[in-house]
Design a protein around this motif. Structure first.
Motif, PDB file in Angstrom:
ATOM      1  N   GLY A  23       0.816  -1.210   0.000  1.00  0.00           N
ATOM      2  CA  GLY A  23       0.000   0.000   0.000  1.00  0.00           C
ATOM      3  C   GLY A  23       0.848   1.257   0.000  1.00  0.00           C
ATOM      4  N   TYR A  24       1.905   1.249   0.799  1.00  0.00           N
ATOM      5  CA  TYR A  24       2.807   2.404   0.846  1.00  0.00           C
ATOM      6  C   TYR A  24       3.448   2.640  -0.519  1.00  0.00           C
ATOM      7  CZ  TYR A  24       6.865   5.270   1.966  1.00  0.00           C
ATOM      8  OH  TYR A  24       7.826   6.256   1.963  1.00  0.00           O
ATOM      9  N   ARG A  25       3.892   1.564  -1.158  1.00  0.00           N
ATOM     10  CA  ARG A  25       4.511   1.714  -2.483  1.00  0.00           C
ATOM     11  C   ARG A  25       3.514   2.260  -3.495  1.00  0.00           C
ATOM     12  NH1 ARG A  25       7.932  -3.898  -2.037  1.00  0.00           N
ATOM     13  NH2 ARG A  25       9.754  -2.957  -1.052  1.00  0.00           N
ATOM     14  N   ILE A  26       2.292   1.767  -3.443  1.00  0.00           N
ATOM     15  CA  ILE A  26       1.259   2.251  -4.366  1.00  0.00           C
ATOM     16  C   ILE A  26       0.988   3.727  -4.130  1.00  0.00           C
ATOM     17  CG2 ILE A  26      -1.206   2.068  -4.940  1.00  0.00           C
ATOM     18  CD1 ILE A  26      -0.882  -1.006  -4.494  1.00  0.00           C
ATOM     19  N   LEU A  27       0.852   4.130  -2.877  1.00  0.00           N
ATOM     20  CA  LEU A  27       0.637   5.548  -2.568  1.00  0.00           C
ATOM     21  C   LEU A  27       1.784   6.405  -3.103  1.00  0.00           C
ATOM     22  CD1 LEU A  27      -0.748   5.393   1.092  1.00  0.00           C
ATOM     23  CD2 LEU A  27      -2.021   6.022  -0.987  1.00  0.00           C
ATOM     24  N   ASN A  28       3.004   5.937  -2.947  1.00  0.00           N
ATOM     25  CA  ASN A  28       4.162   6.677  -3.452  1.00  0.00           C
ATOM     26  C   ASN A  28       4.135   6.814  -4.969  1.00  0.00           C
ATOM     27  OD1 ASN A  28       6.260   7.808  -1.756  1.00  0.00           O
ATOM     28  ND2 ASN A  28       6.320   5.788  -0.805  1.00  0.00           N
ATOM     29  N   VAL A  29       3.788   5.743  -5.656  1.00  0.00           N
ATOM     30  CA  VAL A  29       3.750   5.792  -7.119  1.00  0.00           C
ATOM     31  C   VAL A  29       2.669   6.752  -7.589  1.00  0.00           C
ATOM     32  CG1 VAL A  29       3.243   4.445  -9.202  1.00  0.00           C
ATOM     33  CG2 VAL A  29       4.768   3.518  -7.463  1.00  0.00           C
ATOM     34  N   ILE A  30       1.486   6.666  -6.986  1.00  0.00           N
ATOM     35  CA  ILE A  30       0.397   7.559  -7.377  1.00  0.00           C
ATOM     36  C   ILE A  30       0.774   9.009  -7.064  1.00  0.00           C
ATOM     37  CG2 ILE A  30      -2.012   8.192  -6.989  1.00  0.00           C
ATOM     38  CD1 ILE A  30      -2.464   5.205  -6.209  1.00  0.00           C
ATOM     39  N   ASN A  31       1.395   9.230  -5.931  1.00  0.00           N
ATOM     40  CA  ASN A  31       1.828  10.575  -5.555  1.00  0.00           C
ATOM     41  C   ASN A  31       2.857  11.112  -6.547  1.00  0.00           C
ATOM     42  OD1 ASN A  31       1.808  12.793  -3.630  1.00  0.00           O
ATOM     43  ND2 ASN A  31       3.868  12.128  -3.093  1.00  0.00           N
ATOM     44  N   THR A  32       3.700  10.225  -7.052  1.00  0.00           N
ATOM     45  CA  THR A  32       4.739  10.622  -8.003  1.00  0.00           C
ATOM     46  C   THR A  32       4.183  10.849  -9.409  1.00  0.00           C
ATOM     47  OG1 THR A  32       6.407   9.412  -6.747  1.00  0.00           O
ATOM     48  CG2 THR A  32       6.930   9.903  -9.051  1.00  0.00           C
ATOM     49  N   LEU A  33       3.361   9.906  -9.872  1.00  0.00           N
ATOM     50  CA  LEU A  33       2.873   9.948 -11.254  1.00  0.00           C
ATOM     51  C   LEU A  33       1.573  10.726 -11.416  1.00  0.00           C
ATOM     52  CD1 LEU A  33       3.457   6.217 -12.328  1.00  0.00           C
ATOM     53  CD2 LEU A  33       4.984   8.178 -12.642  1.00  0.00           C
ATOM     54  N   GLY A  34       0.863  10.968 -10.336  1.00  0.00           N
ATOM     55  CA  GLY A  34      -0.478  11.540 -10.438  1.00  0.00           C
ATOM     56  C   GLY A  34      -1.461  10.412 -10.706  1.00  0.00           C
ATOM     57  N   GLY A  35      -2.680  10.774 -11.064  1.00  0.00           N
ATOM     58  CA  GLY A  35      -3.684   9.756 -11.364  1.00  0.00           C
ATOM     59  C   GLY A  35      -3.160   8.794 -12.414  1.00  0.00           C
TER      60      GLY A  35
END
Length: 156
Positions: free
Chosen positions: A51-63
């Motif tokens: 979950g943390y990794r997913i949040l980081n990726v979304i935060n980095t890439l946007g939607g």
């Protein structure tokens, strides 16, 4: 009581040395240790490492789509989908329709997800800084180059 001869113990020690000399074995063990440490750092946060990794990726890439997150993290798409659904249940992400492809859903980080990341991120940044200090600039550059080379080799 079991009796081991010196020869048996020497043979076993040699097999252990051979196993530990395999780079892929050592990298796998290191990866597990890093994951265990990261999971411990997330204790009490309400999210697991995926979950943390997913949040980081979304935060980095946007939607972004589940497929894009899966590719970016080299994780199973179904695992990413399950984790993103759990993150949505917790109010940390939202799903939106893609304006271009109506069949595709985009995952976006919510304000609660951003707030959670801001509380967790400093510990991970500190861990990276400590590893950077441990390695020093030359070793870090060499390790980065080696990782890039190995990644390119195994993803061809």
């Amino acid at each position: 009581m079991v009796h081991f001869s010196a020869k048996t113990l020497e043979d076993q020690l040699e097999r252990v040395r051979a196993l530990e000399s395999r780079l892929t074995f050592r990298l796998s063990i290191l990866s597990k240790f890093l994951d265990q440490q990261a999971q411990a750092m997330l204790e009490g946060s309400g999210v697991n490492l995926t979950g943390y990794r997913i949040l980081n990726v979304i935060n980095t890439l946007g939607g972004t789509s589940i497929s894009d997150i899966s590719r970016f993290c080299a994780m199973d798409r179904a695992q990413v989908s399950r984790s993103a659904t759990e993150l949505e249940r917790q109010g940390l992400v939202t799903f939106k329709e893609d304006a271009v492809s109506k069949r595709k859903k985009l995952v976006e980080i919510s304000s609660a997800g951003n707030a959670l990341l801001e509380t967790i991120k400093p510990a991970f940044l500190e861990r990276n800084e400590k590893l950077d200090e441990l390695l020093g600039p030359e070793r870090k550059a060499a390790l980065t180059e080696a990782i890039n080379l190995m990644t390119e080799h195994v993803t061809r």
